[in-house]
Scaffold this active site. Structure first.
Site, PDB file in Angstrom:
ATOM      1  CD  GLU A 155      -2.864   1.135   2.575  1.00  0.00           C
ATOM      2  OE1 GLU A 155      -3.347   2.127   2.964  1.00  0.00           O
ATOM      3  OE2 GLU A 155      -3.348   0.009   2.670  1.00  0.00           O
ATOM      4  CE  LYS A 214      -5.939  -1.478   5.838  1.00  0.00           C
ATOM      5  NZ  LYS A 214      -5.297  -0.524   4.637  1.00  0.00           N
ATOM      6  CG  ASP A 240       1.083 -16.624  11.896  1.00  0.00           C
ATOM      7  OD1 ASP A 240       0.237 -16.349  10.983  1.00  0.00           O
ATOM      8  OD2 ASP A 240       0.807 -17.815  12.266  1.00  0.00           O
ATOM      9  CG  HIS A 276      -3.483   7.156  -0.509  1.00  0.00           C
ATOM     10  ND1 HIS A 276      -2.685   5.832   0.184  1.00  0.00           N
ATOM     11  CD2 HIS A 276      -4.187   6.677  -1.137  1.00  0.00           C
ATOM     12  CE1 HIS A 276      -3.021   4.964  -0.333  1.00  0.00           C
ATOM     13  NE2 HIS A 276      -3.926   5.302  -1.265  1.00  0.00           N
TER      14      HIS A 276
END
Length: 426
Positions: free
Chosen positions: A81, A265, A281, A379
């Site tokens: 991202e 998130k 992991d 962004h």
């Protein structure tokens, strides 16, 4: 930094790697592993998972400016991202004005569970297991003598009576194990298997599931930062305005699960990127984090933001962090080994402290953008680069086309191609 020395982001990829080597952070072999040449070979991959037919690459970037517990750290991040690495670096630079990040961890204790069914008298079974606790812990310790030698091993047994389930009443045994510098799944699962015959003998029941839980609420990582209000000011926004807006934005996530999911998130954008870079992991860390966010019965923000006693912005993040530096992909994947070396990691706790600090920085970056100029402002220019590449724009034209699309506010593959066609017909 001298005026004639380029900043890290201004260098070419080759120049960045040369600088990391010149600074004594990486060897030629490490650089090869990080640059994908040879990186993870097919032969190595074939020993990691089944039915291997190839490898899959993601970008690995370096987040800069982090000071964690007084130590300067370059942090490798694997993420697809745009803006994640840049945001983490920028927020780490802001945090330096308040001394950087202060981080800590609790003991490296993980929990394994045994589900015990078909017990005639659960209360009596629990009493018998309590009496046999020392014997059970000794049996579990036999599964990994090396772990015990290193100062880890079984620590406690906790019993839970599940009374309201779709199959009725059953018993759950929790085995608490200090796994030291490992993630711990293999050690705990083996210990549970070792204990099972004795557990069944004591209870007269049938042990069904024997498995580690990824809700690592006994293995927490914490980080905090305190940023002077003056350091937050930019453009038309005063430092106090930015500080207060960040807190107001966080308050939304503190009370509303719809907002909290996206808020968390953003934290995981930073957390997962470092977890991936070190071969750990990320799915286990994700699952544990979101379960911890709902531990009160309502899903909420993992972080907190407030005003300090001197008017500074204070951020704190606490979350489960089951990561290791021994075993698994952390020792098999050459790039993961290089990533650990780059950060100078000596223990799993130190790695957890870095990861949670990156998560807090990422959270700050998202809140600052959302509460001021909007998330798309920074962004979109990075997203536009991906769009230009997807459109097949030649390398030498990408920068100019990106600038044009961002200025127009029209970032689409079709627009990139239109601009390219305009230039061709001139």
């Amino acid at each position: 930094m001298k005026k004639n020395v380029k900043k890290f982001y201004q260098l070419t990829i080759a120049e960045r790697l040369v600088r990391l080597k010149a600074d004594g952070l990486l060897s030629d072999e490490d650089i090869q592993a990080l640059s994908g040449s040879p990186g993870l070979t097919l032969e190595q991959a074939d020993h990691m998972i089944e039915n291997v037919v190839g490898t899959f690459a993601l970008p690995l970037g370096i987040a800069q400016h982090f000071i964690i517990n007084g130590r300067e750290i370059l942090v490798p991040m694997v993420v697809e991202e745009p803006s994640v690495v840049a945001a983490a670096s920028f927020m780490a630079r802001l945090a330096r004005s308040g001394g950087g990040f202060t981080a800590s961890t609790t003991a490296s204790e993980m929990v394994g569970q045994i589900q015990i069914l078909d017990i005639d008298d659960i209360d009596q079974a629990m009493h018998s297991l309590e009496k046999a606790k020392d014997e059970l812990l000794e049996k579990a310790a036999q599964a990994d003598p090396l772990l015990v030698k290193l100062g880890g091993g079984p620590r406690d047994i906790i019993l839970r009576k599940i009374e309201d389930s779709p199959i009725g009443v059953f018993l759950v045994l929790h085995l608490v194990v200090d796994v030291r510098d490992a993630m711990g799944a293999n050690a705990i699962n083996t210990a549970l298997e070792q204990m099972t015959p004795l557990v069944e003998s004591i209870t007269g029941g049938r042990a069904l599931l024997r498995i580690l839980t990824n809700l690592a609420d006994r293995r927490l990582a914490r980080s905090q930062c305190a940023i002077p209000a003056a350091a937050l000011a930019f453009g038309e926004y005063s430092g106090e305005m930015v500080r207060d807006r960040i807190i107001e934005a966080w308050a939304f996530a503190a009370v509303d699960p719809y907002r909290a999911v996206t808020h968390n998130k953003g934290i995981m954008n930073g957390v997962d990127a470092v977890v991936l870079a070190t071969g750990n992991d990320w799915r286990a860390v994700e699952a544990g984090a979101h379960a911890y966010a709902a531990r009160t019965g309502r899903y909420a923000s993992l972080s907190t933001w407030s005003v300090g006693k001197n008017g500074e912005l204070v951020g704190k993040l606490e979350m489960p962090m089951a990561v290791g530096i021994v075993g698994g992909a952390t020792r098999v994947h050459p790039a993961a080994c290089a990533a650990l070396k780059l950060m100078g990691i000596q223990s799993a706790s130190e790695l957890a402290e870095i990861i949670v600090s990156v998560g807090l920085a990422q959270n700050l970056g998202a809140l600052r953008a959302l509460a001021t100029e909007g998330i798309q402002q920074g962004h979109m220019s990075l997203h536009a680069r991906q769009v230009a590449v997807a459109a097949g724009i030649p390398q030498e034209r990408i920068h100019a086309i990106v600038e044009r699309m961002v200025k127009e506010g029209n970032i689409h593959v079709s627009r990139a191609l239109e601009i390219m066609d305009e230039w061709r017909t001139r």
